[in-house]
Design a protein around this motif. Sequence first.
Motif, PDB file in Angstrom:
ATOM      1  N   UNK A   1      -0.540 -25.949  -9.175  1.00  0.00           N
ATOM      2  CA  UNK A   1      -0.630 -24.836  -8.033  1.00  0.00           C
ATOM      3  C   UNK A   1      -1.271 -23.840  -9.316  1.00  0.00           C
ATOM      4  N   UNK A   2      -0.791 -22.976 -10.431  1.00  0.00           N
ATOM      5  CA  UNK A   2      -1.384 -22.088 -11.307  1.00  0.00           C
ATOM      6  C   UNK A   2      -3.342 -21.995 -11.590  1.00  0.00           C
ATOM      7  N   UNK A   3      -3.518 -23.371 -11.884  1.00  0.00           N
ATOM      8  CA  UNK A   3      -5.285 -23.790 -11.441  1.00  0.00           C
ATOM      9  C   UNK A   3      -5.472 -23.608 -10.413  1.00  0.00           C
ATOM     10  N   UNK A   4      -4.948 -23.784  -9.032  1.00  0.00           N
ATOM     11  CA  UNK A   4      -5.516 -23.355  -8.127  1.00  0.00           C
ATOM     12  C   UNK A   4      -5.851 -21.712  -7.796  1.00  0.00           C
ATOM     13  N   UNK A   5      -4.810 -21.191  -8.294  1.00  0.00           N
ATOM     14  CA  UNK A   5      -4.687 -19.425  -8.114  1.00  0.00           C
ATOM     15  C   UNK A   5      -5.889 -18.939  -8.969  1.00  0.00           C
ATOM     16  N   UNK A   6      -6.066 -19.628 -10.248  1.00  0.00           N
ATOM     17  CA  UNK A   6      -7.392 -19.512 -11.308  1.00  0.00           C
ATOM     18  C   UNK A   6      -8.482 -19.600 -10.767  1.00  0.00           C
ATOM     19  N   UNK A   7      -8.667 -20.892 -10.071  1.00  0.00           N
ATOM     20  CA  UNK A   7      -9.851 -21.343  -9.621  1.00  0.00           C
ATOM     21  C   UNK A   7     -10.001 -20.305  -8.594  1.00  0.00           C
ATOM     22  N   UNK A   8      -9.014 -19.565  -7.862  1.00  0.00           N
ATOM     23  CA  UNK A   8      -9.998 -19.115  -6.133  1.00  0.00           C
ATOM     24  C   UNK A   8     -10.364 -17.263  -6.972  1.00  0.00           C
ATOM     25  N   UNK A   9      -9.414 -17.689  -8.344  1.00  0.00           N
ATOM     26  CA  UNK A   9     -10.231 -16.045  -8.885  1.00  0.00           C
ATOM     27  C   UNK A   9     -11.752 -16.550 -10.087  1.00  0.00           C
ATOM     28  N   UNK A  10     -11.999 -17.754 -10.518  1.00  0.00           N
ATOM     29  CA  UNK A  10     -13.014 -17.881 -10.959  1.00  0.00           C
ATOM     30  C   UNK A  10     -14.189 -18.259 -10.166  1.00  0.00           C
ATOM     31  N   UNK A  11     -13.841 -18.519  -9.071  1.00  0.00           N
ATOM     32  CA  UNK A  11     -14.691 -18.788  -7.539  1.00  0.00           C
ATOM     33  C   UNK A  11     -15.315 -17.869  -7.063  1.00  0.00           C
ATOM     34  N   UNK A  12     -14.937 -16.995  -6.995  1.00  0.00           N
ATOM     35  CA  UNK A  12     -15.020 -14.975  -6.811  1.00  0.00           C
ATOM     36  C   UNK A  12     -15.998 -14.566  -7.902  1.00  0.00           C
ATOM     37  N   UNK A  13     -15.544 -14.910  -8.702  1.00  0.00           N
ATOM     38  CA  UNK A  13     -16.258 -13.866  -9.996  1.00  0.00           C
ATOM     39  C   UNK A  13     -17.406 -14.562 -10.144  1.00  0.00           C
ATOM     40  N   UNK A  14     -17.512 -15.952  -9.955  1.00  0.00           N
ATOM     41  CA  UNK A  14     -18.988 -17.201 -10.031  1.00  0.00           C
ATOM     42  C   UNK A  14     -19.834 -16.485  -9.514  1.00  0.00           C
ATOM     43  N   UNK A  15     -19.437 -16.755  -7.817  1.00  0.00           N
ATOM     44  CA  UNK A  15     -20.704 -16.282  -6.961  1.00  0.00           C
ATOM     45  C   UNK A  15     -20.700 -14.912  -6.517  1.00  0.00           C
ATOM     46  N   UNK A  16     -19.740 -13.738  -7.263  1.00  0.00           N
ATOM     47  CA  UNK A  16     -20.445 -12.845  -7.320  1.00  0.00           C
ATOM     48  C   UNK A  16     -21.843 -12.672  -7.746  1.00  0.00           C
ATOM     49  N   UNK A  17     -21.415 -13.474  -9.127  1.00  0.00           N
ATOM     50  CA  UNK A  17     -22.949 -12.867  -9.681  1.00  0.00           C
ATOM     51  C   UNK A  17     -24.327 -14.192  -9.915  1.00  0.00           C
TER      52      UNK A  17
END
Lengths: 468, 93
Positions: B23-39
């Motif tokens: 669960x924490x990894x799911x949440x953090x992966x979501x944030x990571x995905x957003x940040x990564x693909x904004x760049x």
Amino acid sequence: MTEQKKATSTETPSIEQDLYQKRKKIYPRQVHGLFAALRVSGVSLLLGFFYIMPWLMWDGRQAILFDLPERKFYILGMIFWPQDFIYLTMILVIAALSLFFFTALAGRLWCGFACPQTVWTESFLYIERFIEGTRQQQMKLDKMPMNANKFFKKFSKHFIWITFSLFTGFTFVGYFTPILDLSAAIPTLNLGPWEWFWILFYGFATYGNAGWMREQVCTYMCPYARFQSAMIDKDTLIISYDEKRGEPRGSRKRGQAPEQVSLGSCVDCSICVQVCPTGIDIRDGLQYQCIGCAACIDACDDVMDKMGYPKGLIKYTTENMLNGDRTRAFRPRILVYGMILLGITIGTIIAIMNLSPIELDIIRDRNALFRETGMGMLENVYTLKVINKDIVGHEYRLSVEGIKDLKLNLAKQRIYANSGSVVEIPMSIEVDPANLKQRTTEIFFKLEAIDTNLSVTEEARFLGPRVR
Amino acid sequence: MTETNKSTQNDIPVMQKIIAVLWPSFLVAGVETVVFYTLFDPLNVFMDYDVSRLGAYSIGFLLFWVFTALPCLLTLYFAKPCIPCAMNKNEAK
């Protein structure tokens, strides 16, 4: 030591059994009453909103569409681009502040009435009741050895659950992929692999969370459940059992007043425990598993009615009220949360209303700082990037100010951008070196829409040689 | 004696352990995905492969999830009470 070892080895199995004891399934009993009605209307409203929203159209396109491939978010008449991400963040901040505000005011309203986990669990419970019957019937069915009837009931329940979950997954994906294309592709099962993946993934999550995990999601997964106590004070509305009135509890004949049997008002019927979706006993006091659904209030009021006792043995109250003190609804915490919430909400609304539907980017040519033309003029080259975020196309007029007698050379005579498109136009500016006072001069590009009064001004630099 | 032998890890239900990893990894992966693909534009990331943008987002998210779940798993593993420590404590008593 050996004795001690012996003692532990004999004790270990019992501990192990305790520790690995499987979670007991909770069979919430159906409840009727004011709060149950409120929850049903909340559930219908929210689920209705979720399932209907992607089908609504706005100006010939889906009203709410988070178009990830195109990197544009359509919300009603507005288009949000990646650079508008700040507004999404603001909306999340507003959501968080509202949660604080309402928690401080009335406890876990969110959990009991609006949380998706509650909403979907409620619908799954409804399906379960429809197939397997009441609480007693469900418990009996689970204890029964497998037979044709049990198999049929279990099969139908899971079949409906899974169908409902898949439809939920489909709707979810419909927020990201145009739902009309998606539904057209469903009969032939002609979806893209990733659409399939996310429909199944979200469907599986719904099935797992609402069908199997239920209150464990609140206990183990929900971060809010763990920190909500920080927002609750002695003036917060909580659901509580009136211990002074209820104790000592005990069973009695119907119609016997508490004084006659020298007991409190609690008849110890345990219906408040049976209706609880998280399986706690509210009479043990405020517990962090309590999601504030008020099912026990409805249940207890019903029993009090039957006994001819006044309602409210379990009720919404505050710690101060229970202790006989005054409850203040308007206290510093509420005022501070309220003011911040109001301020940020108004600010965000104003900012979104004033969101300019045109954007202009000016990119200087990186190869040459400046160029001298044959006519003794100085030239700088730029690329204009016109972004039209409006829902209709516009034609624009460009003007540049900042240097006397500057001359514009546009690659295209007509600047036109369709709705939601980016147009790049190479251009150059020529000036007489005599009009340059310093090496770098600030110039201002003004882009105006011809058909409406939209305009945007963007600053750029004109570079020349060192001025002696 | 029984108190100290009782490992704290066993107090945590299996379900909670599974959730603590996924669960924490799911949440953090979501944030990571957003940040990564904004760049980075998803199409540039998977330039050499035939992947749609939605596919690129999904693969990115799943990879982030796996790589965030691994540290969660390791934390869970290393959070196990260490046996020599427990024994020392017992002897001190």
